[in-house]
Design a protein around this motif. Sequence first.
Motif, PDB file in Angstrom:
ATOM      1  N   MET A  39      -2.577   2.913   1.614  1.00 61.57           N
ATOM      2  CA  MET A  39      -3.717   2.452   3.599  1.00 61.57           C
ATOM      3  C   MET A  39      -4.102   0.766   3.589  1.00 61.57           C
ATOM      4  O   MET A  39      -3.783   1.237   4.727  1.00 61.57           O
ATOM      5  N   ILE A  40      -4.153   0.400   3.100  1.00 61.44           N
ATOM      6  CA  ILE A  40      -4.836  -0.704   3.451  1.00 61.44           C
ATOM      7  C   ILE A  40      -3.133  -1.889   3.618  1.00 61.44           C
ATOM      8  O   ILE A  40      -3.321  -2.734   4.545  1.00 61.44           O
ATOM      9  N   ALA A  41      -2.020  -1.704   2.578  1.00 58.47           N
ATOM     10  CA  ALA A  41      -1.260  -2.132   3.357  1.00 58.47           C
ATOM     11  C   ALA A  41      -0.649  -1.792   4.701  1.00 58.47           C
ATOM     12  O   ALA A  41      -0.094  -1.925   5.507  1.00 58.47           O
ATOM     13  N   ALA A  42      -0.990  -0.929   4.909  1.00 57.25           N
ATOM     14  CA  ALA A  42      -0.522   0.178   6.756  1.00 57.25           C
ATOM     15  C   ALA A  42      -1.214  -0.418   7.872  1.00 57.25           C
ATOM     16  O   ALA A  42      -1.174  -0.536   8.467  1.00 57.25           O
ATOM     17  N   ALA A  43      -3.049  -0.390   7.543  1.00 62.42           N
ATOM     18  CA  ALA A  43      -3.735  -1.575   7.988  1.00 62.42           C
ATOM     19  C   ALA A  43      -3.304  -2.345   8.658  1.00 62.42           C
ATOM     20  O   ALA A  43      -3.504  -3.117   9.251  1.00 62.42           O
ATOM     21  N   VAL A  44      -2.661  -3.639   7.542  1.00 65.59           N
ATOM     22  CA  VAL A  44      -2.477  -4.868   7.795  1.00 65.59           C
ATOM     23  C   VAL A  44      -1.517  -4.963   8.087  1.00 65.59           C
ATOM     24  O   VAL A  44      -1.083  -5.738   9.436  1.00 65.59           O
ATOM     25  N   ALA A  45      -0.372  -4.143   7.816  1.00 64.64           N
ATOM     26  CA  ALA A  45       1.337  -3.907   8.329  1.00 64.64           C
ATOM     27  C   ALA A  45       0.830  -3.865  10.498  1.00 64.64           C
ATOM     28  O   ALA A  45       1.403  -4.181  11.444  1.00 64.64           O
ATOM     29  N   TYR A  46       0.143  -2.520  10.643  1.00 63.76           N
ATOM     30  CA  TYR A  46      -0.001  -2.429  12.296  1.00 63.76           C
ATOM     31  C   TYR A  46      -0.871  -3.276  12.480  1.00 63.76           C
ATOM     32  O   TYR A  46      -1.190  -3.426  13.342  1.00 63.76           O
ATOM     33  N   GLY A  47      -1.577  -4.265  12.313  1.00 62.10           N
ATOM     34  CA  GLY A  47      -2.066  -5.119  13.132  1.00 62.10           C
ATOM     35  C   GLY A  47      -1.309  -6.190  12.419  1.00 62.10           C
ATOM     36  O   GLY A  47      -1.585  -6.788  13.886  1.00 62.10           O
ATOM     37  N   LEU A  48      -0.701  -6.464  12.178  1.00 57.30           N
ATOM     38  CA  LEU A  48       0.543  -7.340  12.545  1.00 57.30           C
ATOM     39  C   LEU A  48       1.167  -7.506  13.261  1.00 57.30           C
ATOM     40  O   LEU A  48       1.575  -8.481  14.282  1.00 57.30           O
ATOM     41  N   ALA A  49       1.775  -5.843  13.770  1.00 58.46           N
ATOM     42  CA  ALA A  49       2.439  -5.772  14.942  1.00 58.46           C
ATOM     43  C   ALA A  49       1.443  -5.255  16.207  1.00 58.46           C
ATOM     44  O   ALA A  49       1.728  -6.464  17.335  1.00 58.46           O
ATOM     45  N   VAL A  50       0.871  -5.339  16.033  1.00 57.53           N
ATOM     46  CA  VAL A  50      -0.271  -5.807  17.543  1.00 57.53           C
ATOM     47  C   VAL A  50      -0.242  -6.593  17.832  1.00 57.53           C
ATOM     48  O   VAL A  50      -0.043  -6.949  19.165  1.00 57.53           O
ATOM     49  N   ALA A  51      -0.589  -7.568  16.754  1.00 59.33           N
ATOM     50  CA  ALA A  51      -1.214  -9.284  16.996  1.00 59.33           C
ATOM     51  C   ALA A  51       0.413  -9.628  17.975  1.00 59.33           C
ATOM     52  O   ALA A  51       0.879 -10.781  18.722  1.00 59.33           O
ATOM     53  N   LEU A  52       1.266  -9.185  17.348  1.00 53.71           N
ATOM     54  CA  LEU A  52       2.553 -10.229  17.769  1.00 53.71           C
ATOM     55  C   LEU A  52       2.661  -9.710  18.918  1.00 53.71           C
ATOM     56  O   LEU A  52       3.255  -9.963  19.700  1.00 53.71           O
TER      57      LEU A  52
END
Length: 381
Positions: free
Chosen positions: A162-175
């Motif tokens: 779940m932490i990895a998923a949150a980090v991945a979605y955060g990076l996607a939104v930033a990009l």
Amino acid sequence: MQDTRDPPSATTDGIDESYRAEPTLDAEAVPGPGAVGAGTADSRGTTATEPTPIEPTEPTPIEPTEPTPIEPTDAAETVDAMDRVRSLVGFASGSPFVAAIAAIETVIATVLLGVPLSPAPAVVGLVAFAVYTVDHVADAAADARSTPERARIARRYGDQLMIAAAVAYGLAVALSTLGGPLALGVALLPGAFWIAYASDWLPNAGRAVRSLAPDDGLAAAPRLPRLKEVPVVSSVVVAAGWTIAVTVLPLAFADAAVSTPTVAVAVAYFLPRSFVDTELPNVRDVAADAAAGVATLPIVLGVAGTRRVLYGVDLLTAATLAAATATGVLAPGLAAALGVGIAASLAVTALAGRVDDDAVLGVAPDCSYLVVAVALAFVAA
């Protein structure tokens, strides 16, 4: 007749002396009354010695020793290594694999739309990883029957995933912010679609409406299902979410128009292909979906009926490509590369219900995009 017996012995008091058995005692063989006892003389004049007393000794303390560590055997190491490999394969075949395929789909859409390569594939891949990771963790109990290894990983490492998923979605939104407001909105769309697809918002809304009108007929109305539990609709929702992300995000980064014939062809290709890719794994998940109360095409129509429907969807997609090529919207080489993917999809659909390893249906449908990518590479060369 002559008597052969011995003559009788002399008798005393009427008793035959030869039958008397009086024992003869040896005076020296029998101890006297005082023979037993410490320091007393026996019948032979000897004196018995007192026994030497045994002094009690302190027991020797036993020093505790460290237990000898048990070294793992080669067999144990082999089993442990195999377990790690199975876990790695189970994890890689889950959300990381889906993320890689989503990125490849976005590259194919970029080529199909004729726009420059951008961060769009990375954004879609990160979003796919996040969405499917959350879905696998949330549905780990229901997936234990169809995909036990993936479910085991989801249960064991749920917090970390779940932490990895949150980090991945955060990076996607930033990009996605690099592509402007439209790109940001498209990046958020798959998450919103997943909430609408898998969460209990619709059943909860139905319960809220019934509680507000207990005296009306609404109180006795049946429970509203999740979109995930509605046949065909669930797969259409998933396919629509990914089709929009795959086709619109490259256009948003390129600041290109979204209302062109090529965009229509791209949507007409990816939407039915995503629908097929979503329904094929449901053949593998029939038992788990039935236990969870989720209705899918294989449950409603059976495996054979599902195969016929998916054949029809793929053939309709092929007809769309043929029409686009005939009208000049699509280049023949590009249409041929996309057609190879449809042929691969038809071959995978033919395996539904006919392979012993049902896990193939969870991976093989997405592999058709790898075939398309290789075909496009040949066309571009």
